[in-house]
Design a protein around this motif. Structure first.
Motif, PDB file in Angstrom:
ATOM      1  N   VAL A 245       0.852  -1.176   0.000  1.00 43.94           N
ATOM      2  CA  VAL A 245       0.000   0.000   0.000  1.00 43.94           C
ATOM      3  C   VAL A 245       0.894   1.234   0.000  1.00 43.94           C
ATOM      4  CG1 VAL A 245      -0.164  -0.050   2.524  1.00 43.94           C
ATOM      5  CG2 VAL A 245      -1.847   1.244   1.200  1.00 43.94           C
ATOM      6  N   THR A 246       0.458   2.256  -0.718  1.00 41.16           N
ATOM      7  CA  THR A 246       1.213   3.508  -0.811  1.00 41.16           C
ATOM      8  C   THR A 246       0.296   4.681  -0.498  1.00 41.16           C
ATOM      9  OG1 THR A 246       2.632   2.583  -2.538  1.00 41.16           O
ATOM     10  CG2 THR A 246       2.617   4.976  -2.299  1.00 41.16           C
ATOM     11  N   GLY A 247       0.757   5.558   0.390  1.00 38.29           N
ATOM     12  CA  GLY A 247      -0.011   6.746   0.739  1.00 38.29           C
ATOM     13  C   GLY A 247       0.653   7.999   0.201  1.00 38.29           C
ATOM     14  N   GLY A 248      -0.157   8.926  -0.310  1.00 39.77           N
ATOM     15  CA  GLY A 248       0.381  10.166  -0.849  1.00 39.77           C
ATOM     16  C   GLY A 248       0.930  11.067   0.244  1.00 39.77           C
ATOM     17  N   ALA A 249       1.547  12.191  -0.157  1.00 39.30           N
ATOM     18  CA  ALA A 249       2.170  13.114   0.789  1.00 39.30           C
ATOM     19  C   ALA A 249       1.163  13.655   1.794  1.00 39.30           C
ATOM     20  CB  ALA A 249       2.828  14.258   0.026  1.00 39.30           C
ATOM     21  N   GLY A 250      -0.072  13.899   1.338  1.00 39.38           N
ATOM     22  CA  GLY A 250      -1.095  14.392   2.243  1.00 39.38           C
ATOM     23  C   GLY A 250      -1.489  13.363   3.278  1.00 39.38           C
ATOM     24  N   ILE A 251      -1.583  12.106   2.867  1.00 36.98           N
ATOM     25  CA  ILE A 251      -1.898  11.022   3.799  1.00 36.98           C
ATOM     26  C   ILE A 251      -0.823  10.934   4.870  1.00 36.98           C
ATOM     27  CG2 ILE A 251      -2.136   8.519   3.990  1.00 36.98           C
ATOM     28  CD1 ILE A 251      -4.538   9.791   2.733  1.00 36.98           C
ATOM     29  N   GLN A 252       0.426  11.054   4.454  1.00 43.58           N
ATOM     30  CA  GLN A 252       1.534  10.953   5.412  1.00 43.58           C
ATOM     31  C   GLN A 252       1.535  12.142   6.381  1.00 43.58           C
ATOM     32  OE1 GLN A 252       5.332  10.095   3.332  1.00 43.58           O
ATOM     33  NE2 GLN A 252       4.075   9.673   1.528  1.00 43.58           N
ATOM     34  N   ALA A 253       1.361  13.353   5.855  1.00 44.55           N
ATOM     35  CA  ALA A 253       1.481  14.547   6.689  1.00 44.55           C
ATOM     36  C   ALA A 253       0.246  14.784   7.558  1.00 44.55           C
ATOM     37  CB  ALA A 253       1.736  15.759   5.809  1.00 44.55           C
ATOM     38  N   LEU A 254      -0.939  14.652   6.970  1.00 41.25           N
ATOM     39  CA  LEU A 254      -2.160  14.999   7.682  1.00 41.25           C
ATOM     40  C   LEU A 254      -2.646  13.881   8.594  1.00 41.25           C
ATOM     41  CD1 LEU A 254      -4.088  16.743   4.764  1.00 41.25           C
ATOM     42  CD2 LEU A 254      -2.849  17.838   6.643  1.00 41.25           C
ATOM     43  N   GLN A 255      -2.264  12.641   8.287  1.00 43.58           N
ATOM     44  CA  GLN A 255      -2.757  11.530   9.096  1.00 43.58           C
ATOM     45  C   GLN A 255      -1.619  10.673   9.655  1.00 43.58           C
ATOM     46  OE1 GLN A 255      -5.804   9.495   6.806  1.00 43.58           O
ATOM     47  NE2 GLN A 255      -7.328  10.952   7.518  1.00 43.58           N
ATOM     48  N   THR A 260       4.862   3.762   2.631  1.00 44.10           N
ATOM     49  CA  THR A 260       4.478   2.457   2.082  1.00 44.10           C
ATOM     50  C   THR A 260       4.426   1.443   3.209  1.00 44.10           C
ATOM     51  OG1 THR A 260       6.770   1.818   1.601  1.00 44.10           O
ATOM     52  CG2 THR A 260       5.546   2.945  -0.152  1.00 44.10           C
ATOM     53  N   ASP A 261       3.662   0.382   2.981  1.00 47.16           N
ATOM     54  CA  ASP A 261       3.549  -0.674   3.977  1.00 47.16           C
ATOM     55  C   ASP A 261       3.131  -1.959   3.272  1.00 47.16           C
ATOM     56  OD1 ASP A 261       3.624  -1.885   6.420  1.00 47.16           O
ATOM     57  OD2 ASP A 261       2.074  -0.638   7.349  1.00 47.16           O
ATOM     58  N   THR A 262       3.294  -3.085   3.945  1.00 45.41           N
ATOM     59  CA  THR A 262       2.830  -4.359   3.413  1.00 45.41           C
ATOM     60  C   THR A 262       1.446  -4.658   3.990  1.00 45.41           C
ATOM     61  OG1 THR A 262       3.941  -5.578   5.189  1.00 45.41           O
ATOM     62  CG2 THR A 262       5.145  -5.273   3.111  1.00 45.41           C
ATOM     63  N   VAL A 263       0.608  -5.294   3.190  1.00 44.04           N
ATOM     64  CA  VAL A 263      -0.763  -5.592   3.596  1.00 44.04           C
ATOM     65  C   VAL A 263      -1.114  -7.021   3.193  1.00 44.04           C
ATOM     66  CG1 VAL A 263      -1.661  -3.233   3.557  1.00 44.04           C
ATOM     67  CG2 VAL A 263      -1.572  -4.541   1.437  1.00 44.04           C
ATOM     68  N   LYS A 264      -2.130  -7.569   3.834  1.00 44.79           N
ATOM     69  CA  LYS A 264      -2.626  -8.894   3.468  1.00 44.79           C
ATOM     70  C   LYS A 264      -4.112  -8.988   3.785  1.00 44.79           C
ATOM     71  CE  LYS A 264      -1.618 -11.299   7.819  1.00 44.79           C
ATOM     72  NZ  LYS A 264      -0.936 -12.477   8.422  1.00 44.79           N
ATOM     73  N   ALA A 265      -4.757  -9.981   3.179  1.00 44.72           N
ATOM     74  CA  ALA A 265      -6.189 -10.179   3.408  1.00 44.72           C
ATOM     75  C   ALA A 265      -6.541 -11.613   3.077  1.00 44.72           C
ATOM     76  CB  ALA A 265      -7.013  -9.214   2.561  1.00 44.72           C
ATOM     77  N   ASP A 266      -7.516 -12.149   3.793  1.00 39.26           N
ATOM     78  CA  ASP A 266      -8.065 -13.465   3.476  1.00 39.26           C
ATOM     79  C   ASP A 266      -9.255 -13.285   2.540  1.00 39.26           C
ATOM     80  OD1 ASP A 266      -6.235 -14.843   5.095  1.00 39.26           O
ATOM     81  OD2 ASP A 266      -7.483 -14.530   6.879  1.00 39.26           O
ATOM     82  N   LEU A 267      -9.312 -14.134   1.541  1.00 38.05           N
ATOM     83  CA  LEU A 267     -10.325 -14.005   0.494  1.00 38.05           C
ATOM     84  C   LEU A 267     -10.787 -15.389   0.072  1.00 38.05           C
ATOM     85  CD1 LEU A 267     -11.788 -12.423  -1.860  1.00 38.05           C
ATOM     86  CD2 LEU A 267      -9.674 -12.727  -3.150  1.00 38.05           C
ATOM     87  N   VAL A 304      -8.585  -5.920   4.995  1.00 38.48           N
ATOM     88  CA  VAL A 304      -7.163  -5.767   4.705  1.00 38.48           C
ATOM     89  C   VAL A 304      -6.457  -5.236   5.948  1.00 38.48           C
ATOM     90  CG1 VAL A 304      -5.450  -4.683   3.203  1.00 38.48           C
ATOM     91  CG2 VAL A 304      -7.703  -5.302   2.284  1.00 38.48           C
ATOM     92  N   THR A 305      -5.386  -5.898   6.351  1.00 38.15           N
ATOM     93  CA  THR A 305      -4.607  -5.447   7.501  1.00 38.15           C
ATOM     94  C   THR A 305      -3.199  -5.091   7.057  1.00 38.15           C
ATOM     95  OG1 THR A 305      -3.938  -7.716   8.059  1.00 38.15           O
ATOM     96  CG2 THR A 305      -5.918  -6.859   9.113  1.00 38.15           C
ATOM     97  N   SER A 306      -2.650  -4.057   7.681  1.00 38.74           N
ATOM     98  CA  SER A 306      -1.316  -3.591   7.333  1.00 38.74           C
ATOM     99  C   SER A 306      -0.315  -4.005   8.413  1.00 38.74           C
ATOM    100  CB  SER A 306      -1.295  -2.070   7.152  1.00 38.74           C
ATOM    101  OG  SER A 306      -1.741  -1.425   8.336  1.00 38.74           O
ATOM    102  N   LYS A 307       0.945  -4.034   8.041  1.00 34.36           N
ATOM    103  CA  LYS A 307       1.999  -4.421   8.984  1.00 34.36           C
ATOM    104  C   LYS A 307       2.132  -3.400  10.096  1.00 34.36           C
ATOM    105  CE  LYS A 307       6.920  -5.622   9.213  1.00 34.36           C
ATOM    106  NZ  LYS A 307       8.178  -5.791   8.431  1.00 34.36           N
ATOM    107  N   THR A 308       2.041  -2.115   9.767  1.00 38.85           N
ATOM    108  CA  THR A 308       2.128  -1.053  10.765  1.00 38.85           C
ATOM    109  C   THR A 308       0.755  -0.828  11.362  1.00 38.85           C
ATOM    110  OG1 THR A 308       3.907   0.017   9.519  1.00 38.85           O
ATOM    111  CG2 THR A 308       2.762   1.334  11.176  1.00 38.85           C
ATOM    112  N   ASN A 309       0.581  -1.184  12.620  1.00 42.29           N
ATOM    113  CA  ASN A 309      -0.716  -1.054  13.271  1.00 42.29           C
ATOM    114  C   ASN A 309      -0.786   0.191  14.124  1.00 42.29           C
ATOM    115  OD1 ASN A 309      -1.901  -3.496  12.322  1.00 42.29           O
ATOM    116  ND2 ASN A 309      -0.577  -4.622  13.730  1.00 42.29           N
ATOM    117  N   SER A 310      -2.017   0.692  14.269  1.00 43.25           N
ATOM    118  CA  SER A 310      -2.223   1.845  15.135  1.00 43.25           C
ATOM    119  C   SER A 310      -1.893   1.481  16.572  1.00 43.25           C
ATOM    120  CB  SER A 310      -3.680   2.301  15.067  1.00 43.25           C
ATOM    121  OG  SER A 310      -3.835   3.399  14.227  1.00 43.25           O
TER     122      SER A 310
END
Length: 433
Positions: A245-255, A260-267, A304-310
């Protein structure tokens, strides 16, 4: 009538244009594995092309995005055109045993809502007002490929034949999707242009995953009266898909998120049942039908879950729960075929879909997924097959699909998609050897 029944089944399949056209894609999962029920050696190639136009209007139904969402937002060119290919081959090993191979695309979808059309962003608090859906959807694309191999054993019982078959099904799936934090109006409140363009977008690429299931079934045939009955079962296939997953500059600064991060999901792609029937009703005439049940409600959402958790405060991870399908579907089609000349067979059909188990949706709402809008539709098809020789024939089909006016409500936005239409063109060839 045997010469007639040898030519007609594929023409009927072309006429039905077996996949179910939906807004922005098609559901070709669990279609009949008819090629295994034939006799002799054969190779078939079919190509399909569909053109669809989808537009609508959206408005906010709750206090998301503060005052940044206008009463009506026009959404144009939401769905993409698409093409698909199906190749099959059958080898008669003995009079009783045959094996078949088929490759196709079970499911494909591609929708897009223009960037900066809608907003979940609350400019007063600076926070996303709807965290569970990771902002508003932009683009969603899912592609799949399947390779099925099965062998069958036929029991000759007088003038009838009973065939049992089973075999593995290998399937790949690839998914990408993106989201938008704020629309153009909200972006004007963000400092330094951080809310404009791709700065406030999140893009997920879930990669390509391969898993296996199986197909099994039984067929019954009486050639003298052109009777054919087939029951086909496709097993569910479980995946753990992984990507980035990739977040834009606004996503990084404002939130406060990483770039970038790794993600996974069961499907799980759903199990499906298919029943096919054809029978002669008059010399050179027959009727045919098909029922196709798919358990799409098993894929109600994609978590979808990301490696970096809140850490429990803020919204700095990339976890997301995407709403997908809200109900199972029962597709049905019926039609009639006619042998026009010794070389030409024509067929026509009507197809539609019944949604099952959508009682959780409010009255007047067809779906709760902006990424996968699916309303009522029907398809009229006309197809034909022309024999150039005893061993080679060409096929063509034309399908018209009416996509009814569709209302999608996810609790924050209500989008009404206009009544639209799709045209599907099919071309194919068959060679016996």
């Amino acid at each position: 009538m045997s010469k007639f029944t040898k030519r007609l089944p594929l023409a009927a399949a072309i006429s039905a244009l077996a996949s179910t056209t939906i807004a922005g894609g098609f559901d070709n999962s669990g279609q009949p594995f008819d090629i295994i029920l034939g006799t002799g050696n054969e190779i078939t190639i079919m190509t399909y092309s569909t053109a669809v136009e989808l537009t609508g209007k959206a408005n906010s139904t709750s206090n998301v995005g503060g005052n940044f969402n206008s009463a009506d937002v026009k959404l144009d060119d939401v769905a993409f055109d698409y093409m698909s290919l199906q190749v099959g081959a059958r080898l008669a090993i003995t009079d009783s045993i045959s094996c078949a191979f088929q490759t196709d695309e079970p499911y494909k979808t591609h929708t897009k809502i223009a960037d900066e059309s809608l907003s979940y962003f609350n400019g007063t608090s600076g926070l996303n007002s709807k965290k569970d859906e990771e902002h508003t959807p932009i683009e969603t694309e899912v592609t799949s490929n399947a390779w099925t191999v099965a062998c069958g054993y036929g029991l000759q019982m007088g003038k009838s034949r009973l065939t049992f078959f089973a075999g593995p099904k290998f399937q790949s799936i690839h998914a990408i999707f993106s989201s938008d934090m704020m629309n153009g109006v909200a972006a004007a409140t963000a400092p330094g242009g951080l809310g404009t363009g791709e700065n406030d977008n999140i893009s997920y690429d879930m990669g390509t995953s391969y898993e296996a299931g199986y197909v099994a079934g039984v067929g019954y045939e009486i050639k003298d009266i052109a009777l054919k009955i087939g029951v086909f079962y496709h097993s569910p296939i479980d995946y753990t898909i992984k990507g980035t997953v990739t977040g834009g500059a606004g996503i990084q600064a404002l939130q406060n998120r990483v770039a970038t991060d790794t993600v996974k999901a069961d499907l799980t792609t759903p199990a499906s049942w298919n029943l096919t029937l054809q029978t002669g009703i008059w010399p050179k005439w027959l009727v045919f039908g098909n029922l196709h049940l798919s358990n799409w409600s098993d894929l109600g959402s994609l978590n979808v879950t990301s490696k970096t958790n809140s850490s429990g405060t803020g919204d700095n991870d990339y976890d997301v729960d995407l709403g997908l399908f809200s109900n199972d579907t029962l597709d049905y089609r019926f039609g009639v075929g006619h042998q026009v000349t010794d070389k030409l067979v024509m067929a026509a059909s009507y197809a539609s879909t019944v949604k099952l188990g959508d009682e959780d949706l409010p009255d007047g709402v067809d779906s709760d997924s902006l990424r996968q809008p699916r309303g009522d539709s029907y398809t009229l098809s006309l197809g034909g097959r022309y024999s150039l020789s005893d061993n080679f024939s060409l096929s063509a089909g034309l399908g018209y699909t009416n996509l009814d006016k569709t209302t999608v409500d996810n609790g924050s936005f209500r989008v009404v998609f206009d009544e639209s239409e799709a045209w599907t063109y099919a071309l194919g060839l068959t060679m016996a050897f």
